[in-house]
Design an enzyme around this catalytic site. Structure first.
Site, PDB file in Angstrom:
ATOM      1  N   GLU A 178      46.563  31.731  42.420  1.00 45.77           N
ATOM      2  CA  GLU A 178      46.921  30.608  41.529  1.00 45.77           C
ATOM      3  C   GLU A 178      48.322  30.079  41.798  1.00 45.77           C
ATOM      4  OE1 GLU A 178      46.062  31.602  37.404  1.00 45.77           O
ATOM      5  OE2 GLU A 178      43.914  31.524  37.788  1.00 45.77           O
ATOM      6  N   GLU A 297      37.580  33.876  40.288  1.00 40.71           N
ATOM      7  CA  GLU A 297      37.813  34.231  38.883  1.00 40.71           C
ATOM      8  C   GLU A 297      36.946  33.308  38.055  1.00 40.71           C
ATOM      9  OE1 GLU A 297      41.784  34.777  37.259  1.00 40.71           O
ATOM     10  OE2 GLU A 297      42.502  35.497  39.202  1.00 40.71           O
TER      11      GLU A 297
HETATM   12  O1  AHR Z   1      42.217  37.221  34.880  1.00 40.56           O
HETATM   13  C1  AHR Z   1      43.376  37.030  34.103  1.00 40.56           C
HETATM   14  C2  AHR Z   1      44.335  36.034  34.732  1.00 40.56           C
HETATM   15  O2  AHR Z   1      43.767  34.750  34.722  1.00 40.56           O
HETATM   16  C3  AHR Z   1      44.675  36.270  36.168  1.00 40.56           C
HETATM   17  O3  AHR Z   1      45.725  37.157  36.297  1.00 40.56           O
HETATM   18  C4  AHR Z   1      45.085  34.913  36.659  1.00 40.56           C
HETATM   19  O4  AHR Z   1      44.829  34.727  38.027  1.00 40.56           O
HETATM   20  C5  AHR Z   1      44.303  33.963  35.771  1.00 40.56           C
HETATM   21  O5  AHR Z   1      45.086  32.968  35.269  1.00 40.56           O
END
Ligand code: AHR
Length: 504
Positions: A178, A297
C-alpha cells in the site's frame, strides 16, 4: 450475464464455454504482525494446543481444512517498518521494537524462518513482502539472498547458521505494501515507488530469476490517486513484475443490507478498471509480457474499528480489529469469490485478509477456536472450485438497491473440472425474504447426478457465531435434486449461499 425474468431463475451451463483455468492461488491467505494474528493466533507457546514449536495445532488443523494455497506475510502496514534481520537467529537475541504501524510492541519471537516452518506445516506456499517504506533495495536483495541462495555467500550462510542449510525457495514476493497510502510508513508517490520497485525487482531477480513479483496497486478504489497510481507504477515496472495488487475492505456502515448484498457489482468494476489499465500499459509498451491481478487483501472490515487504524498502546499482541462476522458478511464473501471465478482470466492471486483473529474467519482464545460465518463459503470454494471457470448465462428476478439500482437476486459462478468430470455451481440468493426456484440447465450434456448441495443460510442477516453458540451459521448439506434430462431444479432460501456439486 444476468437479465430480468419471472420469479423463477435459470442458469445455463455449457462445459465448452470456459473463461480460464482457475488459479489455485485465488484461495490464499494473509497473516500480518498485527494484534493477535501471529502471537496468540498461529504462535502461542503457552496455549494447551501448542506443538513443540509453539504453533497452535487447532488453528493449523482448521487452516489445513480450508487449504490456503499460499500465505502472504509479514504485512501489511507492518511490513513498511520491518527489519527482517530482527526476526532471524537466536530468539533471545532478537530485539523488542516499537511497531509504528500498529503502535504495538513487536517481540520478534516469530520471524521469517518460523513462518516458513509454519507454511510447511499447513502445506501452503509462502509469499513474502519486502519493505519498500524504510527498507532499501539492498535490504530487499539481502532478504532474497537469505531465503533463496545456495550457501556460499554472507546471507545464505547466515540462514545456514540459523539451522536452515537448504534454501527456502520462496517464489512469490510482494514489492512493498500500500505504498500509495499516506498512512504507510515511507509512503511514496507513484513514480517514486515505481522507480524504487523497479530497481528492487532487478536486484531480486538477479539473485533468483525464478521468482514472481507483485507490484503495489491502489489501496482501494476510493483512493484519490486511483487508477492513475496503478498506471504510473505499471509503466515503470511492467517488464519486471508478474502481478499487480489490489486491496479492498467492504462495509455495511449504512446498514443498507440490500445494497451491501449487491457489492459484487463494485468488486467487478474494480477488476474491470484495472484490467483496462493493464491492457493500456501493455499496448503502450508494445509488450508481449502479461501482468495479472493479485487481490492480496480482501475482506469485510468495519464493525471492529472502521477503516481507521487501531492503536496497540505499545502492548504486545493487543486485541486489534477482531471483527465478528455475521450471515450477510458470509454472503458478501461468497460473492467476492464468485467474482474471482468470473474474472479468473485476469485475477490469479487472492489473499483473504486475514486468517486468524484479525479480520479473519477464525477467532481464538488460548484454549479454544471459533469458526466464523465467513469460514464456510471460503471452505466450499476452496474445496469445490477446480478446473476452469465457466461463462454461464444467468436469468434472475431483479430487486432494487439504493446504491446499484436494479440488481439480480442471484449472484452465480460455476467451475468445470474436466479431469474429474465434475462441475460446481455457486449461488448467492440476495433476497432477504423470498425463496427463489432455480433451474440449472446443462446445454451440452445430461449430467449423471447432483452429488451434494451445501448451504449456508439463515433468517437474520446479523446472526453470528460466538464461543457460546458456535454453530449458528455453518454449511449444511441439503437434499440434492434429481436430474431431469439436462436440467435440475432447486429451491434457494432467502439469505443463502448454495454450492452444488455435480457428477457429469
Ligand atoms: O489488513 C490490515 C491492514 O489493512 C493492512 O496492514 C494494510 O495493508 C491494510 O490497510
Amino acid at each position: 450475464m444476468s437479465v430480468s425474468a419471472s420469479s423463477k431463475a435459470q442458469v445455463y451451463l455449457d462445459t465448452h464455454r470456459t473463461i480460464s483455468p482457475i488459479s489455485p492461488l485465488l484461495f490464499s491467505g494473509f497473516v500480518e504482525h498485527i494484534g493477535r494474528a501471529v502471537y496468540e493466533g498461529i504462535y502461542e507457546p503457552a496455549s494447551p494446543h501448542a506443538d513443540e514449536r509453539g504453533l497452535r495445532k487447532d488453528v493449523m488443523a482448521a487452516l489445513r481444512e480450508i487449504n490456503y494455497r499460499s500465505m502472504r506475510y509479514p504485512g501489511g502496514n507492518f511490513l513498511s517498518g520491518y527489519r527482517w534481520e530482527d526476526g532471524v537467529g537466536p530468539r533471545e537475541q532478537r530485539p523488542r521494537r516499537r511497531d509504528l504501524a500498529w503502535q504495538s510492541i513487536e517481540t520478534n519471537q516469530f520471524g521469517t524462518n518460523e513462518f516458513i516452518d509454519f507454511c510447511k506445516a499447513i502445506n501452503t506456499e509462502p509469499m513474502l513482502g519486502v519493505n519498500m517504506g524504510t527498507g532499501t533495495i539492498q535490504d530487499a536483495a539481502n532478504l532474497i539472498e537469505y531465503c533463496n541462495a545456495d550457501v556460499g555467500s554472507q546471507y545464505a550462510d547466515l540462514r545456514a547458521s540459523h539451522g536452515y542449510t537448504a534454501p527456502h525457495a520462496v517464489k512469490y514476493w510482494c514489492l512493498g505494501n500500500e505504498m500509495d497510502g499516506p498512512w504507510q510508513i515511507g509512503h511514496l508517490e507513484a513514480a517514486e515507488y515505481g522507480a524504487k520497485a523497479r530497481e528492487a525487482a532487478k536486484m531480486m531477480r538477479w539473485h533468483d530469476p525464478s521468482i514472481e513479483l507483485i507490484l503495489c496497486g491502489s489501496s482501494n478504489s476510493n483512493m484519490p490517486t486511483y487508477p492513475e497510481w496503478d498506471r504510473v507504477a505499471l509503466e515503470w515496472c511492467w517488464d519486471v513484475v508478474d502481478y499487480h495488487s489490489m486491496h479492498y475492505y467492504a462495509n455495511n456502515r449504512d446498514n443498507d443490507t440490500a445494497s451491501y448484498l449487491a457489492l459484487s457489482a463494485e468488486f467487478e468494476s474494480f477488476v474491470d478498471t484495472l484490467t483496462g489499465v493493464l491492457r493500456y500499459v501493455k499496448a503502450k509498451k508494445r509488450s508481449k509480457h502479461d501482468v495479472y491481478l493479485s487481490w492480496d487483501e480482501w475482506n469485510v472490515w468495519y464493525k471492529a474499528s472502521g477503516r481507521t487504524f487501531d492503536q496497540g498502546k505499545w502492548t504486545q499482541a493487543p486485541h486489534l480489529v477482531e471483527e465478528v462476522y455475521n450471515l450477510e458478511d458470509a454472503l458478501v464473501v461468497a460473492q467476492w469469490m464468485n467474482v474471482f471465478l468470473r474474472k479468473s482470466d485476469v485475477l490469479k492471486i487472492a489473499c483473504i485478509a486475514q486468517i486468524v483473529n484479525v479480520i479473519a474467519p477464525m477467532l481464538t482464545t488460548s484454549d479454544s477456536l471459533l469458526k466464523q460465518s465467513t469460514y464456510y463459503p471460503f471452505l466450499l470454494f476452496s474445496k469445490l472450485a477446480a478446473g476452469s471457470a465457466l461463462d454461464i448465462v444467468v436469468r434472475s428476478p431483479m430487486y432494487q438497491t439504493a446504491k446499484f439500482g436494479d440488481m439480480p437476486l442471484l449472484d452465480v459462478s460455476a467451475s468445470y473440472d474436466a479431469a474429474n468430470n465434475t462441475n460446481a455451481i455457486f449461488i448467492v440468493n440476495r433476497s432477504q425474504t423470498e425463496s427463489v426456484p432455480l433451474e440449472l440447465k446443462w446445454q451440452d450434456r445430461a449430467p449423471k447426478s447432483i452429488k451434494a448441495v451445501h448451504q449456508v443460510s439463515g433468517t437474520d442477516p446479523k446472526a453470528a457465531n460466538s464461543f457460546e453458540n458456535p454453530n449458528l451459521i455453518t454449511a449444511v448439506n441439503v437434499a440434492a435434486p434429481s436430474i431431469d434430462g439436462q436440467s435440475a431444479t432447486l429451491m434457494l432460501p432467502p439469505l443463502s449461499f448454495t454450492a452444488v456439486e455435480v457428477a457429469l
